[in-house]
Design a protein around this motif. Structure first.
Motif, PDB file in Angstrom:
ATOM      1  N   ASP A   1      10.861 -11.268   3.881  1.00 22.81           N
ATOM      2  CA  ASP A   1      11.335 -12.572   3.410  1.00 22.81           C
ATOM      3  C   ASP A   1      12.642 -13.001   4.065  1.00 22.81           C
ATOM      4  O   ASP A   1      13.040 -14.164   3.941  1.00 22.81           O
ATOM      5  N   ALA A   2      13.324 -12.073   4.728  1.00 23.23           N
ATOM      6  CA  ALA A   2      14.497 -12.464   5.510  1.00 23.23           C
ATOM      7  C   ALA A   2      14.090 -13.450   6.597  1.00 23.23           C
ATOM      8  O   ALA A   2      14.866 -14.313   7.007  1.00 23.23           O
ATOM      9  N   ARG A   3      12.861 -13.331   7.033  1.00 25.89           N
ATOM     10  CA  ARG A   3      12.299 -14.248   8.033  1.00 25.89           C
ATOM     11  C   ARG A   3      12.267 -15.670   7.479  1.00 25.89           C
ATOM     12  O   ARG A   3      12.626 -16.626   8.172  1.00 25.89           O
ATOM     13  N   ALA A   4      11.856 -15.815   6.215  1.00 27.88           N
ATOM     14  CA  ALA A   4      11.815 -17.137   5.590  1.00 27.88           C
ATOM     15  C   ALA A   4      13.214 -17.702   5.405  1.00 27.88           C
ATOM     16  O   ALA A   4      13.441 -18.903   5.596  1.00 27.88           O
ATOM     17  N   SER A   5      14.168 -16.838   5.033  1.00 34.33           N
ATOM     18  CA  SER A   5      15.548 -17.304   4.875  1.00 34.33           C
ATOM     19  C   SER A   5      16.085 -17.865   6.179  1.00 34.33           C
ATOM     20  O   SER A   5      16.731 -18.915   6.208  1.00 34.33           O
ATOM     21  N   CYS A   6      15.811 -17.157   7.276  1.00 34.76           N
ATOM     22  CA  CYS A   6      16.270 -17.596   8.589  1.00 34.76           C
ATOM     23  C   CYS A   6      15.629 -18.923   8.989  1.00 34.76           C
ATOM     24  O   CYS A   6      16.329 -19.868   9.378  1.00 34.76           O
ATOM     25  N   LEU A   7      14.302 -19.006   8.888  1.00 34.00           N
ATOM     26  CA  LEU A   7      13.601 -20.195   9.362  1.00 34.00           C
ATOM     27  C   LEU A   7      13.894 -21.411   8.492  1.00 34.00           C
ATOM     28  O   LEU A   7      13.956 -22.537   8.995  1.00 34.00           O
ATOM     29  N   THR A   8      14.103 -21.204   7.190  1.00 37.26           N
ATOM     30  CA  THR A   8      14.496 -22.304   6.314  1.00 37.26           C
ATOM     31  C   THR A   8      15.868 -22.844   6.718  1.00 37.26           C
ATOM     32  O   THR A   8      16.079 -24.061   6.796  1.00 37.26           O
ATOM     33  N   PHE A   9      16.802 -21.938   6.990  1.00 39.58           N
ATOM     34  CA  PHE A   9      18.152 -22.346   7.393  1.00 39.58           C
ATOM     35  C   PHE A   9      18.109 -23.134   8.699  1.00 39.58           C
ATOM     36  O   PHE A   9      18.764 -24.182   8.840  1.00 39.58           O
ATOM     37  N   LEU A  10      17.338 -22.644   9.676  1.00 42.12           N
ATOM     38  CA  LEU A  10      17.244 -23.342  10.961  1.00 42.12           C
ATOM     39  C   LEU A  10      16.634 -24.735  10.785  1.00 42.12           C
ATOM     40  O   LEU A  10      17.120 -25.707  11.378  1.00 42.12           O
ATOM     41  N   ALA A  11      15.578 -24.814   9.970  1.00 43.18           N
ATOM     42  CA  ALA A  11      14.929 -26.115   9.740  1.00 43.18           C
ATOM     43  C   ALA A  11      15.876 -27.077   9.041  1.00 43.18           C
ATOM     44  O   ALA A  11      15.966 -28.255   9.404  1.00 43.18           O
ATOM     45  N   ASN A  12      16.612 -26.593   8.029  1.00 39.77           N
ATOM     46  CA  ASN A  12      17.543 -27.448   7.287  1.00 39.77           C
ATOM     47  C   ASN A  12      18.688 -27.951   8.152  1.00 39.77           C
ATOM     48  O   ASN A  12      19.292 -28.981   7.857  1.00 39.77           O
ATOM     49  N   ASN A  13      18.978 -27.206   9.212  1.00 41.49           N
ATOM     50  CA  ASN A  13      20.102 -27.576  10.069  1.00 41.49           C
ATOM     51  C   ASN A  13      19.662 -28.231  11.375  1.00 41.49           C
ATOM     52  O   ASN A  13      20.394 -28.209  12.363  1.00 41.49           O
ATOM     53  N   GLY A  14      18.467 -28.822  11.336  1.00 41.88           N
ATOM     54  CA  GLY A  14      18.070 -29.723  12.411  1.00 41.88           C
ATOM     55  C   GLY A  14      17.456 -29.112  13.645  1.00 41.88           C
ATOM     56  O   GLY A  14      17.304 -29.816  14.659  1.00 41.88           O
ATOM     57  N   VAL A  15      17.079 -27.842  13.609  1.00 44.22           N
ATOM     58  CA  VAL A  15      16.414 -27.261  14.781  1.00 44.22           C
ATOM     59  C   VAL A  15      15.068 -27.958  14.968  1.00 44.22           C
ATOM     60  O   VAL A  15      14.267 -28.033  14.025  1.00 44.22           O
ATOM     61  N   PRO A  16      14.780 -28.495  16.140  1.00 46.29           N
ATOM     62  CA  PRO A  16      13.533 -29.238  16.371  1.00 46.29           C
ATOM     63  C   PRO A  16      12.294 -28.380  16.106  1.00 46.29           C
ATOM     64  O   PRO A  16      12.331 -27.156  16.276  1.00 46.29           O
ATOM     65  N   ASP A  17      11.215 -29.042  15.720  1.00 49.00           N
ATOM     66  CA  ASP A  17       9.996 -28.333  15.332  1.00 49.00           C
ATOM     67  C   ASP A  17       9.477 -27.391  16.421  1.00 49.00           C
ATOM     68  O   ASP A  17       9.066 -26.258  16.131  1.00 49.00           O
ATOM     69  N   HIS A  18       9.465 -27.852  17.665  1.00 49.17           N
ATOM     70  CA  HIS A  18       8.890 -27.016  18.724  1.00 49.17           C
ATOM     71  C   HIS A  18       9.751 -25.778  18.977  1.00 49.17           C
ATOM     72  O   HIS A  18       9.229 -24.715  19.322  1.00 49.17           O
ATOM     73  N   ILE A  19      11.055 -25.890  18.766  1.00 56.07           N
ATOM     74  CA  ILE A  19      11.946 -24.730  18.916  1.00 56.07           C
ATOM     75  C   ILE A  19      11.758 -23.787  17.732  1.00 56.07           C
ATOM     76  O   ILE A  19      11.728 -22.561  17.896  1.00 56.07           O
ATOM     77  N   LEU A  20      11.606 -24.346  16.540  1.00 53.32           N
ATOM     78  CA  LEU A  20      11.409 -23.541  15.337  1.00 53.32           C
ATOM     79  C   LEU A  20      10.138 -22.693  15.454  1.00 53.32           C
ATOM     80  O   LEU A  20      10.146 -21.493  15.138  1.00 53.32           O
ATOM     81  N   ALA A  21       9.057 -23.306  15.913  1.00 52.99           N
ATOM     82  CA  ALA A  21       7.794 -22.578  16.065  1.00 52.99           C
ATOM     83  C   ALA A  21       7.919 -21.485  17.119  1.00 52.99           C
ATOM     84  O   ALA A  21       7.416 -20.364  16.942  1.00 52.99           O
ATOM     85  N   ARG A  22       8.598 -21.804  18.216  1.00 51.34           N
ATOM     86  CA  ARG A  22       8.772 -20.811  19.276  1.00 51.34           C
ATOM     87  C   ARG A  22       9.621 -19.632  18.791  1.00 51.34           C
ATOM     88  O   ARG A  22       9.332 -18.469  19.094  1.00 51.34           O
ATOM     89  N   TRP A  23      10.667 -19.927  18.043  1.00 54.82           N
ATOM     90  CA  TRP A  23      11.537 -18.870  17.506  1.00 54.82           C
ATOM     91  C   TRP A  23      10.737 -17.957  16.578  1.00 54.82           C
ATOM     92  O   TRP A  23      10.881 -16.729  16.618  1.00 54.82           O
ATOM     93  N   ALA A  24       9.868 -18.557  15.761  1.00 53.03           N
ATOM     94  CA  ALA A  24       9.088 -17.781  14.799  1.00 53.03           C
ATOM     95  C   ALA A  24       7.945 -17.009  15.461  1.00 53.03           C
ATOM     96  O   ALA A  24       7.436 -16.041  14.881  1.00 53.03           O
ATOM     97  N   GLY A  25       7.546 -17.441  16.641  1.00 56.74           N
ATOM     98  CA  GLY A  25       6.414 -16.796  17.296  1.00 56.74           C
ATOM     99  C   GLY A  25       5.088 -17.348  16.826  1.00 56.74           C
ATOM    100  O   GLY A  25       4.096 -16.629  16.736  1.00 56.74           O
TER     101      GLY A  25
END
Length: 335
Positions: free
Chosen positions: A274-298
């Motif tokens: 669930d640390a993964r969800a905490s990270c990705l939620t924070f990135l999404a809330n702080n404006g990381v673009p969708d295509h970068i978010l998906a790439r970061w998550a794999g």
């Protein structure tokens, strides 16, 4: 011509043998576990005599008494688990239809009753991922820990199997990058399985945030000292996440260490995953673009990322509440 005496168990064995050529070892293991819930009640029935009523009766039984492992045997099995078993059974029977062993798939239209889903939602308490404050409390609390660097890797969104599978050859400390290309997972919490990433998208190169880079440098220096102390007794496994002896951590061992630290720090116990969800939620809330978010998550696309891993809490929604003030009509404090 198919043997008319073939039982469901025998057909499931044949089907799993054919799937083994296309699926990973861990996936086949999960298929077997999932179908074990069906075999005890239905496996002895001849395939051509299996009826929709048989499958429905099994489903209702499983929802009440179907648990075989992971808790008290003979108690209710969760809706998701029953649904997974149904899905695998439908797959196997679809294959039987395609091979003209069966005329129809008798499980095709069997579904979990809505009432059962609603009752489970009422009882089930979802464990929310850590919020920003909890993540920061954990980070500050484990800075002196030997596994500080691996724990930070989890908090930057890597899957536990990716953290445990990371090798020093995958880490470029000069360029501040890591390559996710290898995983170490477990089957049934007993057997370690090393394999490539979950998908093609899972194989990716990520830049290292400053604190993670510094922690990895420190951890590598520490491992050099540990190797010198043990000499020939040191196991040079090549992995990043190792014990003082150089032996690689399993995800089970890393998870237990993390749980122990949560307990010591008085933090809510959440899954390391669930640390993964905490990270990705924070990135999404702080404006990381969708295509970068998906790439970061794999992930192949951001829909998966947002559906399963972006979980805003009430504080994340606070800005929306402030924005709503404009709809209310207040301007500079005047209605």
């Amino acid at each position: 011509m198919a043997d008319p005496q073939i039982t469901l168990n025998e057909w499931l064995d044949r089907w799993l043998d054919t799937k083994a050529d296309d699926l990973e070892e861990t996936t086949i293991y999960n298929y077997r576990i999932t179908l074990d819930r069906v075999r005890g009640k239905l496996g002895h029935i001849r395939l051509q005599e299996l009826t929709e009523e048989d499958v429905e009766e099994w489903m209702h039984w499983a929802l009440r008494y179907g648990r075989l492992r992971g808790g008290k045997s003979g108690t209710s099995l969760g809706v998701t688990s029953v649904e997974m078993s149904l899905a695998r059974l439908k797959d196997a029977l679809n294959r039987a239809v395609a091979r003209r062993v069966l005329a129809v798939n008798v499980a095709q239209y069997v579904t979990i009753p809505r009432k059962a889903r609603k009752e489970e939602r009422k009882k089930k308490q979802e464990v929310k991922p850590w919020n920003v404050q909890e993540v920061q409390m954990f980070i500050n609390g484990v800075k002196a820990e030997r596994l500080y660097a691996p724990l930070l890797l989890s908090l930057m969104g890597l899957r536990p199997a990716e953290v445990c599978g990371l090798r020093w050859e995958d880490v470029d400390l000069d360029d501040a990058t890591i390559t996710i290309a290898n995983t170490r997972t477990m089957m049934g919490n007993r057997y370690v399985v090393e394999k490539d990433t979950k998908s093609m998208a899972g194989e990716r190169e990520l830049p290292l945030p400053g604190p993670v880079l510094m922690a990895l440098r420190t951890f590598k220096t520490l491992q050099v000292k540990e190797r010198l102390v043990l000499g020939e007794a040191y196991s040079d496994s090549g992995y990043v996440v190792v014990h003082e002896t150089g032996e690689a951590f399993t995800i089970k061992q890393l998870r237990r260490r993390a749980y122990r630290l949560m307990e010591v720090l008085g933090l809510r116990r959440v899954r390391l995953y669930d640390a993964r969800a905490s990270c990705l939620t924070f990135l999404a809330n702080n404006g990381v673009p969708d295509h970068i978010l998906a790439r970061w998550a794999g992930h192949t696309n951001v829909k998966t990322t947002k559906k399963w891993y972006v979980k805003p809490d009430v504080e994340d929604l606070r800005e929306a509440a402030t924005t709503w003030d404009g709809l209310h009509g207040e301007v500079n404090g005047r209605a």
